[in-house]
Motif scaffolding. Structure first.
Motif, short mmCIF file in Angstrom:
data_model
loop_
_atom_site.label_atom_id
_atom_site.label_comp_id
_atom_site.label_asym_id
_atom_site.label_seq_id
_atom_site.Cartn_x
_atom_site.Cartn_y
_atom_site.Cartn_z
N ILE A 1 0.85 -1.20 0.00
CA ILE A 1 0.00 0.00 0.00
C ILE A 1 0.88 1.25 0.00
CG2 ILE A 1 -1.95 -1.14 1.09
CD1 ILE A 1 -1.11 -0.04 3.75
N SER A 2 0.26 2.39 -0.26
CA SER A 2 1.03 3.62 -0.45
C SER A 2 1.46 4.28 0.85
CB SER A 2 0.20 4.62 -1.27
OG SER A 2 -1.03 4.90 -0.60
N GLU B 1 -5.32 -6.66 8.52
CA GLU B 1 -4.30 -5.88 9.22
C GLU B 1 -3.33 -5.29 8.20
OE1 GLU B 1 -2.94 -4.36 11.46
OE2 GLU B 1 -4.12 -4.81 13.25
N LYS B 2 -2.44 -4.49 8.70
CA LYS B 2 -1.36 -4.00 7.85
C LYS B 2 -0.06 -3.99 8.65
CE LYS B 2 -2.80 0.81 8.60
NZ LYS B 2 -3.30 2.04 7.92
N LEU C 1 5.07 -1.05 3.46
CA LEU C 1 3.90 -1.39 4.27
C LEU C 1 2.89 -2.17 3.41
CD1 LEU C 1 3.01 -0.80 7.22
CD2 LEU C 1 1.60 1.05 6.31
N ARG C 2 2.32 -3.19 3.99
CA ARG C 2 1.40 -4.06 3.24
C ARG C 2 0.07 -4.21 3.98
NH1 ARG C 2 4.48 -7.49 -0.46
NH2 ARG C 2 6.69 -6.99 -0.25
N GLN C 3 -0.97 -4.33 3.20
CA GLN C 3 -2.30 -4.68 3.71
C GLN C 3 -2.47 -6.18 3.53
OE1 GLN C 3 -4.65 -2.05 4.66
NE2 GLN C 3 -5.89 -3.67 5.59
#
Length: 220
Positions: A19-20, A79-80, A30-32
């Motif tokens: 994700i941005s 989550e992220k 960062l990841r969702q």
């Protein structure tokens, strides 16, 4: 009074993407991510795992509120984060028929991936039988559950009261080593006394105890 079991495959499925939002760690985006608890049908088709009434996720302790309880299939957890880690998921069968625990590895190599687990599901509970039938054949019930269950319970309680110390100790060990009971005991202070009512125990555990006692040789 033996418990009938049926084999099923539970799929823990993860989807994830970058994700941005800015990551707190340089070089690690960062990841969702989302995890679902599914059950496979005879042709490998996925459906929500309705055999469970709730699933408890135990995330890495760095997460805010790391213990998450989900009560609606497919028990989706969203989550992220930036890090990979392994966590446990405790899933509880309908009507207190027991629980199973899965270890799931969160990785970021693939956007969609899954881990399959073969489990044995007790099918003596009517509500659990009904949802099991949605994902494959279920063995015929041996006897009408309520009357046999109550009658046999009276029999094995009387036998337990008249038993020797070894049988009683083995029954206590069965109770204390059941995952649901052990987890509750861990929450109690070491110096606290407490009483367990048989009616509080998971139904599958009661069937297992009764089956064990009634098949033990009589006390001489």
């Amino acid at each position: 009074m033996s418990i009938l079991y049926v084999n099923r495959t539970v799929r823990i499925k993860t989807t994830q993407n970058i994700i941005s939002e800015k990551s707190p760690v340089e070089g690690l985006p960062l990841r969702q991510w989302q995890v679902n608890v599914l059950i496979l049908g005879p042709n490998g088709d996925e459906s929500p795992a309705y055999i469970f009434e709730k699933c408890i996720y135990r995330l890495h302790p760095t997460f805010r509120n790391p213990i998450r309880t989900k009560i609606e299939a497919p028990f989706a957890l969203e989550e992220k984060g930036w890090g990979e880690f392994t966590f446990s998921i405790s899933c509880f069968f309908l009507r207190g028929a027991g629980e199973v625990e899965f270890l799931h590895e969160l990785t970021f190599q693939d956007e969609v991936y899954y881990l399959d687990f073969n489990i044995k599901v007790p099918c003596h509970v009517p509500e659990l039988r009904r949802v099991l039938e949605l994902t494959g054949p279920v063995p015929e019930a041996v006897a009408p559950a309520d009357l046999t269950y109550k009658t046999d319970m009276e029999k094995w309680i009387q036998k337990l009261l008249a038993s020797d110390e070894e049988l009683a100790t083995n029954v206590v060990n069965k109770i204390m080593h059941h995952p649901a009971v052990a987890r509750e005991v861990e929450r109690k202070p070491l110096d606290e006394c407490f009483v367990v009512d048989l009616r509080q125990l998971p139904e599958s555990l009661l069937w297992d105890i009764g089956d064990y006692i009634l098949n033990e040789p009589p006390v001489k």
